[in-house]
Structures are given as C-alpha cells and as structure tokens.
Design a protein around this motif. Sequence first.
Motif, PDB file in Angstrom:
ATOM      1  N   THR A 133       0.826  -1.210   0.000  1.00 51.75           N
ATOM      2  CA  THR A 133       0.000   0.000   0.000  1.00 51.75           C
ATOM      3  C   THR A 133       0.860   1.261   0.000  1.00 51.75           C
ATOM      4  O   THR A 133       0.482   2.275  -0.589  1.00 51.75           O
ATOM      5  CB  THR A 133      -0.948   0.017   1.211  1.00 51.75           C
ATOM      6  N   LEU A 134       2.033   1.205   0.638  1.00 55.69           N
ATOM      7  CA  LEU A 134       2.938   2.359   0.636  1.00 55.69           C
ATOM      8  C   LEU A 134       3.455   2.634  -0.773  1.00 55.69           C
ATOM      9  O   LEU A 134       3.458   3.788  -1.239  1.00 55.69           O
ATOM     10  CB  LEU A 134       4.108   2.121   1.591  1.00 55.69           C
ATOM     11  N   LEU A 135       3.893   1.600  -1.464  1.00 51.43           N
ATOM     12  CA  LEU A 135       4.384   1.781  -2.827  1.00 51.43           C
ATOM     13  C   LEU A 135       3.277   2.280  -3.755  1.00 51.43           C
ATOM     14  O   LEU A 135       3.522   3.103  -4.645  1.00 51.43           O
ATOM     15  CB  LEU A 135       4.972   0.476  -3.355  1.00 51.43           C
ATOM     16  N   LEU A 136       2.066   1.801  -3.560  1.00 49.70           N
ATOM     17  CA  LEU A 136       0.945   2.291  -4.360  1.00 49.70           C
ATOM     18  C   LEU A 136       0.695   3.775  -4.095  1.00 49.70           C
ATOM     19  O   LEU A 136       0.379   4.533  -5.023  1.00 49.70           O
ATOM     20  CB  LEU A 136      -0.320   1.487  -4.045  1.00 49.70           C
ATOM     21  N   ALA A 137       0.828   4.196  -2.850  1.00 44.97           N
ATOM     22  CA  ALA A 137       0.658   5.610  -2.510  1.00 44.97           C
ATOM     23  C   ALA A 137       1.714   6.466  -3.203  1.00 44.97           C
ATOM     24  O   ALA A 137       1.430   7.575  -3.689  1.00 44.97           O
ATOM     25  CB  ALA A 137       0.727   5.801  -0.990  1.00 44.97           C
ATOM     26  N   ILE A 138       2.951   5.948  -3.287  1.00 44.63           N
ATOM     27  CA  ILE A 138       4.029   6.672  -3.972  1.00 44.63           C
ATOM     28  C   ILE A 138       3.740   6.758  -5.473  1.00 44.63           C
ATOM     29  O   ILE A 138       3.868   7.833  -6.083  1.00 44.63           O
ATOM     30  CB  ILE A 138       5.384   5.990  -3.710  1.00 44.63           C
ATOM     31  N   LEU A 139       3.350   5.647  -6.079  1.00 42.48           N
ATOM     32  CA  LEU A 139       3.016   5.654  -7.504  1.00 42.48           C
ATOM     33  C   LEU A 139       1.889   6.629  -7.811  1.00 42.48           C
ATOM     34  O   LEU A 139       1.915   7.336  -8.812  1.00 42.48           O
ATOM     35  CB  LEU A 139       2.619   4.243  -7.957  1.00 42.48           C
ATOM     36  N   ASN A 140       0.901   6.671  -6.922  1.00 45.31           N
ATOM     37  CA  ASN A 140      -0.221   7.582  -7.104  1.00 45.31           C
ATOM     38  C   ASN A 140       0.245   9.026  -7.041  1.00 45.31           C
ATOM     39  O   ASN A 140      -0.109   9.851  -7.893  1.00 45.31           O
ATOM     40  CB  ASN A 140      -1.271   7.306  -6.018  1.00 45.31           C
ATOM     41  N   GLY A 141       1.059   9.343  -6.024  1.00 48.76           N
ATOM     42  CA  GLY A 141       1.563  10.705  -5.891  1.00 48.76           C
ATOM     43  C   GLY A 141       2.455  11.134  -7.040  1.00 48.76           C
ATOM     44  O   GLY A 141       2.460  12.304  -7.438  1.00 48.76           O
ATOM     45  N   LYS A 142       3.222  10.184  -7.611  1.00 49.52           N
ATOM     46  CA  LYS A 142       4.082  10.475  -8.767  1.00 49.52           C
ATOM     47  C   LYS A 142       3.302  10.505 -10.084  1.00 49.52           C
ATOM     48  O   LYS A 142       3.862  10.760 -11.142  1.00 49.52           O
ATOM     49  CB  LYS A 142       5.200   9.430  -8.867  1.00 49.52           C
ATOM     50  N   LYS A 143       2.009  10.202 -10.002  1.00 51.63           N
ATOM     51  CA  LYS A 143       1.125  10.161 -11.177  1.00 51.63           C
ATOM     52  C   LYS A 143       1.599   9.123 -12.198  1.00 51.63           C
ATOM     53  O   LYS A 143       1.464   9.317 -13.413  1.00 51.63           O
ATOM     54  CB  LYS A 143       1.001  11.544 -11.824  1.00 51.63           C
ATOM     55  N   GLU A 144       2.157   8.032 -11.701  1.00 52.28           N
ATOM     56  CA  GLU A 144       2.548   6.910 -12.560  1.00 52.28           C
ATOM     57  C   GLU A 144       1.308   6.033 -12.776  1.00 52.28           C
ATOM     58  O   GLU A 144       1.222   4.902 -12.287  1.00 52.28           O
ATOM     59  CB  GLU A 144       3.680   6.116 -11.899  1.00 52.28           C
ATOM     60  N   ILE A 145       0.352   6.598 -13.495  1.00 54.02           N
ATOM     61  CA  ILE A 145      -0.961   5.965 -13.602  1.00 54.02           C
ATOM     62  C   ILE A 145      -0.882   4.608 -14.305  1.00 54.02           C
ATOM     63  O   ILE A 145      -1.568   3.653 -13.925  1.00 54.02           O
ATOM     64  CB  ILE A 145      -1.956   6.885 -14.335  1.00 54.02           C
ATOM     65  N   GLN A 146      -0.022   4.481 -15.322  1.00 57.94           N
ATOM     66  CA  GLN A 146       0.082   3.205 -16.036  1.00 57.94           C
ATOM     67  C   GLN A 146       0.573   2.089 -15.109  1.00 57.94           C
ATOM     68  O   GLN A 146       0.046   0.972 -15.134  1.00 57.94           O
ATOM     69  CB  GLN A 146       1.009   3.354 -17.241  1.00 57.94           C
ATOM     70  N   HIS A 147       1.592   2.387 -14.308  1.00 55.42           N
ATOM     71  CA  HIS A 147       2.080   1.395 -13.357  1.00 55.42           C
ATOM     72  C   HIS A 147       1.035   1.116 -12.284  1.00 55.42           C
ATOM     73  O   HIS A 147       0.850  -0.035 -11.860  1.00 55.42           O
ATOM     74  CB  HIS A 147       3.378   1.881 -12.698  1.00 55.42           C
ATOM     75  N   TYR A 148       0.353   2.160 -11.840  1.00 57.10           N
ATOM     76  CA  TYR A 148      -0.700   2.010 -10.840  1.00 57.10           C
ATOM     77  C   TYR A 148      -1.800   1.090 -11.370  1.00 57.10           C
ATOM     78  O   TYR A 148      -2.297   0.212 -10.651  1.00 57.10           O
ATOM     79  CB  TYR A 148      -1.276   3.389 -10.509  1.00 57.10           C
ATOM     80  N   VAL A 149      -2.163   1.284 -12.626  1.00 53.70           N
ATOM     81  CA  VAL A 149      -3.187   0.446 -13.257  1.00 53.70           C
ATOM     82  C   VAL A 149      -2.709  -1.005 -13.354  1.00 53.70           C
ATOM     83  O   VAL A 149      -3.460  -1.947 -13.072  1.00 53.70           O
ATOM     84  CB  VAL A 149      -3.546   0.996 -14.650  1.00 53.70           C
ATOM     85  N   THR A 150      -1.451  -1.194 -13.758  1.00 51.85           N
ATOM     86  CA  THR A 150      -0.901  -2.547 -13.887  1.00 51.85           C
ATOM     87  C   THR A 150      -0.938  -3.303 -12.574  1.00 51.85           C
ATOM     88  O   THR A 150      -1.315  -4.481 -12.519  1.00 51.85           O
ATOM     89  CB  THR A 150       0.552  -2.476 -14.411  1.00 51.85           C
ATOM     90  N   VAL A 151      -0.557  -2.624 -11.499  1.00 51.95           N
ATOM     91  CA  VAL A 151      -0.569  -3.261 -10.180  1.00 51.95           C
ATOM     92  C   VAL A 151      -1.994  -3.629  -9.776  1.00 51.95           C
ATOM     93  O   VAL A 151      -2.233  -4.705  -9.221  1.00 51.95           O
ATOM     94  CB  VAL A 151       0.071  -2.335  -9.130  1.00 51.95           C
ATOM     95  N   ASN A 152      -2.939  -2.755 -10.045  1.00 50.93           N
ATOM     96  CA  ASN A 152      -4.321  -3.054  -9.697  1.00 50.93           C
ATOM     97  C   ASN A 152      -4.865  -4.243 -10.482  1.00 50.93           C
ATOM     98  O   ASN A 152      -5.636  -5.046  -9.957  1.00 50.93           O
ATOM     99  CB  ASN A 152      -5.201  -1.824  -9.917  1.00 50.93           C
TER     100      ASN A 152
END
Length: 422
Positions: A133-152
Amino acid sequence: MTLIKTSLLNGIAVAIKMLTLLGLNKVLAIYVGPSGYAALGQFQNAVQMITTLASGAINTGVTKYTAEYYEDEAKQQAVWSTAGTISLIGSVLIAIVVIALNKQLAGWILKDESFGSVFIWFAATLVLFVFNTLLLAILNGKKEIQHYVTVNIAGSLFALGVTTAMAVQLGLYGALVALAVYQSLTFFVTLTLTYKATWFELRYLLGGIDKQSAVNLAKYAAMALTSAACVPLSHILIRNHIGETLGWEAAGYWEAMWRLSAAYLMLVTTTLSIYYLPKLSELKGSYDIKREIIQGYKIILPVAAVCGLGIYLLRDFIIRTLFTAEFAQMEVLFGWQVVGDTLKIASWILAYLMLGKAMIKLFIFSEISFAALFYVLTYYLTDAVGLEGVSIAHALNYMIYWILMVFFISAALRSAQKSNFS
C-alpha cells in the motif's frame, strides 16, 4: 493527466477488477453462502483497521506530499524514508500483537475462535501488505498511472485465482485466508514496477525518519486512523445488529449488497483517489479548485447516477446471475442503496478537498459523526421496517453528509478567495 484521460486509463483496471469481482461473487455465493458473506465482511473490516494502524495511517499523506513536492526530489525522498521506517516498525509490532491475540480476535470478529489461524496467516504477511500500500501511494503521488493500473490488474487477478482456489477447496476458511494474503502477494509486482522507475531506489524507503516529514504525515495519520476506526467499526456493529435481530443470513444480504455497490462504483471512487487527491494537493487558488470540483460534478456524478439506475433496473437479473437463489431477499435493498451511493459520490467530490488540503478538524468531526449516525439510523430503521432500513439509513446518512460538505467546503473556499490554500 486530465480527469477524462485518468478515468479512461483507470477504466481498464476497473473493468478487469469488476469482472474478477463478479466471478468471485458467484464463487463465494456458492461456497460460503449468505452467512459466509457476513463473516467475510467482518474480517475485511478488521483487516482495514489493522493495516491502517500497522502502516501508521500515513499513506494518504504520502500521496499528498509526493504530489506536492513534485519539483523537489529530496523532499519526496525524505517523505518516503520516513513513511517506510514507520511502516516497518508499525507492521512488525502489530503483527506480533495479532499473533498473540489471534483466538480472541477470531472470537470477537468472526464469532468462532477456531478461525484464529486466519489471523496468524494475516499477521505473517502483514509487512508485505503494508509496503504494498505504501508503494501504491508513492506511484499515485508520482502520477505513474500506467504502473498504478498494472498493479491493480495484478491484484485483481491474484484475488480471483487465490480466493477461488481456496474457497473451492476449503470453503469459508479458505476464502478468509485468501483475503488475508492476496494483497501481500501483489507486493512483488508493485515492487518490481516501482524499482524499474528512474526516480526510485529501494534505499529511499528505509533511510530513517525526517522530523518535518513526520510532522506533516502525522496530520494525515490522525485523519486515516479516524477513518480506520470509525468506518469499519460501524460496519461491524451494523452487521452484528442485523445478525442478532434479523439473522446472520440477513447480514450476509447486506454485505452482498455493499460489495455490489463497491464494484459498480469502482470506476468513480478510484478515479477520485488517483486523480483528485494529487490534483487538489497541487492546486492553490480557490478558482482552480472550484473548477476541478465543477468538472467532477459534470463528469463523475452523472456516471454514478446512471450506473446506479442500471443496477436497480437489472436487480433481479443481477441476483440470479452474480449470486444464487439464496440471496433473493437482498432485492429489497437495491432502491435506497443506489440512491445512497449517488449521494455518496456527490459528497465525496467535495470531501476529497479535506484530504487534499489537510482539513483535519473537519475531517475527524465528519468521520466520527457520520459513522455513528449510520449505526444509529440503522439501529432504529431496521427495527422499524426490517432489512430495508439499513439501505434507507445509508441514503439518509449521505444526504445529510452532502449538505454538511456543501456548507463547510463553500465556506472554506470563500475564506480562501484572498489567499492561497497551503
């Protein structure tokens, strides 16, 4: 990235997650039944409370400050190292406590101490759960939406595979263990994607605690801990009340309805999380903030309302297809539930400004007040009209919440006309 682009990209992950949830609904309906649904809901709420406490309740703050410090990598890294150190210490300590109290927790949450080993499985993987969840919060804040989507997407597939296999083999016990561990398995996917980013190194997560970052994150810890205590606890109490007065099958009908709401509103709620929170954290002027809010009402609210109407019109088909004949009595919940869901999204579009701008007192007041109000309304309305009362309580609660948000957020924006939000 614009709201529309974010929504479309996020829609890919949401579509896959919705399909997996629909499949899981059917599997769980067959292998655990209505009373099993109630137990899963109880355990899921316990997981929410425990993981938030273990993480130090700082992930929303991590997203906010990662977005806010987008031009200052040193400050971002200070936030990450502080968050990582707090998460490691917190998750290890909480895991020890959960293992020591596994039977007592199973007795209180699941009404059966024989499920104590489920909490041991959860505690054993808690560190991975928290860092995911911490790494997801970082990805979200960095607006790395593609990576965020992949993880989800990966998380959805893990949930489907692990839960199906465990539920088929071991019934309710297997489904509970799967719920305990699948997000921890997703950690390895999240870490791989984050590690490949040019802006990230693993050492950034464990560099010690920066005093100023800790102070900033503490604001969000207060808000997150309030949510983690109030919302899941109110749901546990509501299920207990329904189970003890109307039967545990009735509690399972409400849990099934709640999960269905979460599934069809997923595109809306995740878009709010991955677009609005970072965006509102960046914006300073009240005019820009108003424009974002108005855009949300033009795009997001109609989508939620149309989806809710569709769910209501197809309710009989949905019950037959996604659940089983055992769940036929949940039909009475649909009407008021979708009204409440629409009001929820209307209020959340405004409420996210409390998170984006760290309106701590207002947030804590509203979370405690409306979690308590939901329980009180449910208590009296279910006694008066039966199971439908819990859906009526849901709608009334969010109607009042929306009115409160309109009043307080409008006042906050007016007071900021001559100054910028910090």
